[in-house]
Scaffold this motif. Structure first.
Motif, PDB file in Angstrom:
ATOM      1  N   PRO A 274       0.829  -1.209   0.000  1.00  0.00           N
ATOM      2  CA  PRO A 274       0.000   0.000   0.000  1.00  0.00           C
ATOM      3  C   PRO A 274       0.862   1.257   0.000  1.00  0.00           C
ATOM      4  O   PRO A 274       1.979   1.263   0.524  1.00  0.00           O
ATOM      5  N   ALA A 275       0.341   2.323  -0.567  1.00  0.00           N
ATOM      6  CA  ALA A 275       1.113   3.564  -0.696  1.00  0.00           C
ATOM      7  C   ALA A 275       1.613   4.065   0.658  1.00  0.00           C
ATOM      8  O   ALA A 275       2.747   4.531   0.775  1.00  0.00           O
ATOM      9  N   ALA A 276       0.778   3.952   1.689  1.00  0.00           N
ATOM     10  CA  ALA A 276       1.187   4.431   3.014  1.00  0.00           C
ATOM     11  C   ALA A 276       2.374   3.639   3.541  1.00  0.00           C
ATOM     12  O   ALA A 276       3.272   4.194   4.185  1.00  0.00           O
ATOM     13  N   ASP A 277       2.398   2.324   3.267  1.00  0.00           N
ATOM     14  CA  ASP A 277       3.520   1.492   3.697  1.00  0.00           C
ATOM     15  C   ASP A 277       4.787   1.863   2.956  1.00  0.00           C
ATOM     16  O   ASP A 277       5.870   1.939   3.551  1.00  0.00           O
ATOM     17  N   ARG A 278       4.660   2.078   1.652  1.00  0.00           N
ATOM     18  CA  ARG A 278       5.838   2.477   0.871  1.00  0.00           C
ATOM     19  C   ARG A 278       6.415   3.787   1.394  1.00  0.00           C
ATOM     20  O   ARG A 278       7.635   3.922   1.566  1.00  0.00           O
ATOM     21  N   GLU A 279       5.538   4.750   1.651  1.00  0.00           N
ATOM     22  CA  GLU A 279       6.013   6.052   2.108  1.00  0.00           C
ATOM     23  C   GLU A 279       6.682   5.956   3.474  1.00  0.00           C
ATOM     24  O   GLU A 279       7.668   6.641   3.741  1.00  0.00           O
ATOM     25  N   ALA A 280       6.165   5.088   4.339  1.00  0.00           N
ATOM     26  CA  ALA A 280       6.776   4.911   5.652  1.00  0.00           C
ATOM     27  C   ALA A 280       8.198   4.381   5.515  1.00  0.00           C
ATOM     28  O   ALA A 280       9.115   4.830   6.221  1.00  0.00           O
ATOM     29  N   VAL A 281       8.395   3.423   4.613  1.00  0.00           N
ATOM     30  CA  VAL A 281       9.723   2.856   4.390  1.00  0.00           C
ATOM     31  C   VAL A 281      10.646   3.889   3.758  1.00  0.00           C
ATOM     32  O   VAL A 281      11.797   4.082   4.199  1.00  0.00           O
ATOM     33  N   PHE A 282      10.164   4.585   2.731  1.00  0.00           N
ATOM     34  CA  PHE A 282      10.999   5.592   2.071  1.00  0.00           C
ATOM     35  C   PHE A 282      11.424   6.675   3.059  1.00  0.00           C
ATOM     36  O   PHE A 282      12.584   7.083   3.088  1.00  0.00           O
ATOM     37  N   GLU A 283      10.484   7.139   3.875  1.00  0.00           N
ATOM     38  CA  GLU A 283      10.793   8.199   4.829  1.00  0.00           C
ATOM     39  C   GLU A 283      11.760   7.717   5.907  1.00  0.00           C
ATOM     40  O   GLU A 283      12.696   8.426   6.285  1.00  0.00           O
ATOM     41  N   GLY A 284      11.545   6.484   6.378  1.00  0.00           N
ATOM     42  CA  GLY A 284      12.423   5.951   7.413  1.00  0.00           C
ATOM     43  C   GLY A 284      13.848   5.777   6.935  1.00  0.00           C
ATOM     44  O   GLY A 284      14.803   6.169   7.627  1.00  0.00           O
ATOM     45  N   PHE A 285      14.014   5.208   5.745  1.00  0.00           N
ATOM     46  CA  PHE A 285      15.364   5.026   5.213  1.00  0.00           C
ATOM     47  C   PHE A 285      15.998   6.359   4.824  1.00  0.00           C
ATOM     48  O   PHE A 285      17.218   6.511   4.873  1.00  0.00           O
ATOM     49  N   ALA A 286      15.165   7.338   4.432  1.00  0.00           N
ATOM     50  CA  ALA A 286      15.699   8.672   4.135  1.00  0.00           C
ATOM     51  C   ALA A 286      16.277   9.310   5.398  1.00  0.00           C
ATOM     52  O   ALA A 286      17.315   9.987   5.345  1.00  0.00           O
ATOM     53  N   GLN A 287      15.633   9.079   6.539  1.00  0.00           N
ATOM     54  CA  GLN A 287      16.188   9.571   7.799  1.00  0.00           C
ATOM     55  C   GLN A 287      17.543   8.934   8.078  1.00  0.00           C
ATOM     56  O   GLN A 287      18.491   9.606   8.515  1.00  0.00           O
ATOM     57  N   MET A 288      17.629   7.639   7.825  1.00  0.00           N
ATOM     58  CA  MET A 288      18.892   6.930   8.050  1.00  0.00           C
ATOM     59  C   MET A 288      19.980   7.471   7.119  1.00  0.00           C
ATOM     60  O   MET A 288      21.118   7.712   7.540  1.00  0.00           O
ATOM     61  N   ARG A 289      19.620   7.688   5.875  1.00  0.00           N
ATOM     62  CA  ARG A 289      20.589   8.216   4.913  1.00  0.00           C
ATOM     63  C   ARG A 289      21.064   9.600   5.352  1.00  0.00           C
ATOM     64  O   ARG A 289      22.266   9.914   5.268  1.00  0.00           O
ATOM     65  N   ALA A 290      20.153  10.434   5.843  1.00  0.00           N
ATOM     66  CA  ALA A 290      20.540  11.773   6.290  1.00  0.00           C
ATOM     67  C   ALA A 290      21.511  11.700   7.461  1.00  0.00           C
ATOM     68  O   ALA A 290      22.484  12.467   7.520  1.00  0.00           O
ATOM     69  N   ARG A 291      21.269  10.788   8.396  1.00  0.00           N
ATOM     70  CA  ARG A 291      22.185  10.625   9.532  1.00  0.00           C
ATOM     71  C   ARG A 291      23.570  10.190   9.039  1.00  0.00           C
ATOM     72  O   ARG A 291      24.596  10.663   9.545  1.00  0.00           O
ATOM     73  N   LEU A 292      23.578   9.280   8.073  1.00  0.00           N
ATOM     74  CA  LEU A 292      24.853   8.808   7.542  1.00  0.00           C
ATOM     75  C   LEU A 292      25.599   9.922   6.826  1.00  0.00           C
ATOM     76  O   LEU A 292      26.824  10.072   6.989  1.00  0.00           O
ATOM     77  N   GLU A 293      24.896  10.719   6.056  1.00  0.00           N
ATOM     78  CA  GLU A 293      25.541  11.800   5.320  1.00  0.00           C
ATOM     79  C   GLU A 293      26.125  12.844   6.253  1.00  0.00           C
ATOM     80  O   GLU A 293      27.195  13.407   5.984  1.00  0.00           O
ATOM     81  N   VAL A 294      25.470  13.108   7.366  1.00  0.00           N
ATOM     82  CA  VAL A 294      25.992  14.060   8.349  1.00  0.00           C
ATOM     83  C   VAL A 294      27.322  13.564   8.916  1.00  0.00           C
ATOM     84  O   VAL A 294      28.226  14.349   9.199  1.00  0.00           O
ATOM     85  N   ALA A 295      27.452  12.248   9.049  1.00  0.00           N
ATOM     86  CA  ALA A 295      28.679  11.662   9.602  1.00  0.00           C
ATOM     87  C   ALA A 295      29.855  11.734   8.631  1.00  0.00           C
ATOM     88  O   ALA A 295      31.003  11.579   9.038  1.00  0.00           O
ATOM     89  N   ARG A 296      29.597  11.937   7.346  1.00  0.00           N
ATOM     90  CA  ARG A 296      30.624  12.068   6.301  1.00  0.00           C
ATOM     91  C   ARG A 296      31.659  10.935   6.317  1.00  0.00           C
ATOM     92  O   ARG A 296      32.861  11.177   6.410  1.00  0.00           O
TER      93      ARG A 296
END
Length: 298
Positions: free
Chosen positions: A23-45
């Motif tokens: 379902p679209a809501a499930d996809r968005e939850a996964v995309f948003e969650g992994f995007a948060q993880m990616r942002a944390r990783l990018e901050v760590a450089r």
């Protein structure tokens, strides 16, 4: 420089290959969650990403099944699975053979492990990279803990391995991100495929974010197989990262979402990077040699 990031995330093939079936809501939850993880990783450089995963008979089989193995190459290729099935194009992923070798030379004083100059990445590494480093611009050191075929390394040994891996990575000049990736509850390839035990998953993640060593090591394989399936044996990769964090401040669960279409409970969580004591190096004769802290008062 050493470790600048510590985190864990799911890696099931359904997270890319069957993304359109949810379902679209499930996809968005996964995309948003992994995007948060990616942002944390990018901050760590990070200059280097050490991925502790569990491969799935892509490189190791019953004739050769090491408990622990590290890749030692300047380039890797993946995914080994069909590109259309996984929905990740096959590509070359950069490695760093010199950094791998340095980690291995530290680890062999504490851990019996295998090392490989050839390694094909399956979804266990490619799915996390797809979401976290989609440009494949951070060199990878792949680490495998056998979670496929018993006998399995005890959880206490996975903890000790994580501690040793942290010490080895802290001795590197690079900024190192340590990522553990695996499932929690899932039953791949079985009649129960698609089942998710959300209660088990949330309790494991509670123990993980608390970095409760005793609680994490209290799981028995019989319990895990019953409550989380044979895919749940992959908690070893996640336990190793908790050990690498060294205790102290609690971690943070960025998201958890159970989606039957993905056959897994999707999750991402991070731990603060705290000092774990004086850095240590190894002499040529073996044994530890204290490394002075450059910021300590003289």
């Amino acid at each position: 420089m050493g470790v600048v990031f510590l985190g864990i995330m799911s890696h099931a093939p359904g997270l890319t290959g069957r993304i359109g079936q949810a379902p679209a809501a499930d996809r968005e939850a996964v995309f948003e969650g992994f995007a948060q993880m990616r942002a944390r990783l990018e901050v760590a450089r990070p200059d280097l990403l050490v991925v502790v995963a569990a491969e799935h008979f892509a490189n190791f089989f019953m004739d050769n099944m090491p408990a622990y193995a590290l890749g030692m190459a300047d380039r890797y290729e993946g995914p080994i699975e069909d590109e259309q099935w996984l929905r990740i194009p096959r590509t070359v992923v950069p490695g760093n053979a010199a950094a791998s070798r340095a980690i291995i030379q530290h680890l062999i004083h504490e851990v019996d492990l295998a090392y490989c100059e050839e390694w094909k990445f399956d979804h266990g590494i490619m799915v996390p990279l797809h979401y976290l480093t989609p440009d494949y611009d951070v060199p990878i050191v792949p680490v495998n803990i056998n979670c496929q075929q018993p006998p399995f390394t005890p959880l206490a040994r996975a903890w000790a391995f994580g501690q040793a891996l942290r010490r080895a990575c802290d001795a590197l000049p690079q900024r190192v991100a340590l990522l553990g990736t695996g499932g929690i509850s899932h039953w791949p390839g079985s009649t129960q495929m698609g089942r998710i035990n959300e209660d088990f998953d949330r309790e494991f993640l509670r123990r993980w974010t608390c970095n409760d060593r005793d609680a994490l090591l209290a799981y028995a394989d019989e319990e895990v197989l019953r409550e989380a399936g044979h895919g749940g044996i992959e908690i070893r990769t996640l336990v190793a990262i908790a050990a690498a964090a060294g205790g102290g401040s609690p971690g943070e669960l960025l998201f958890y979402h159970g989606t039957p279409a993905f056959s897994i409970g999707s999750c991402a969580a991070v731990m603060p990077v705290l000092p774990t004591g004086p850095a240590r190096a190894f002499s040529r004769e073996g044994g530890h040699v204290a490394v002075p802290d450059p910021e300590a008062p003289v």
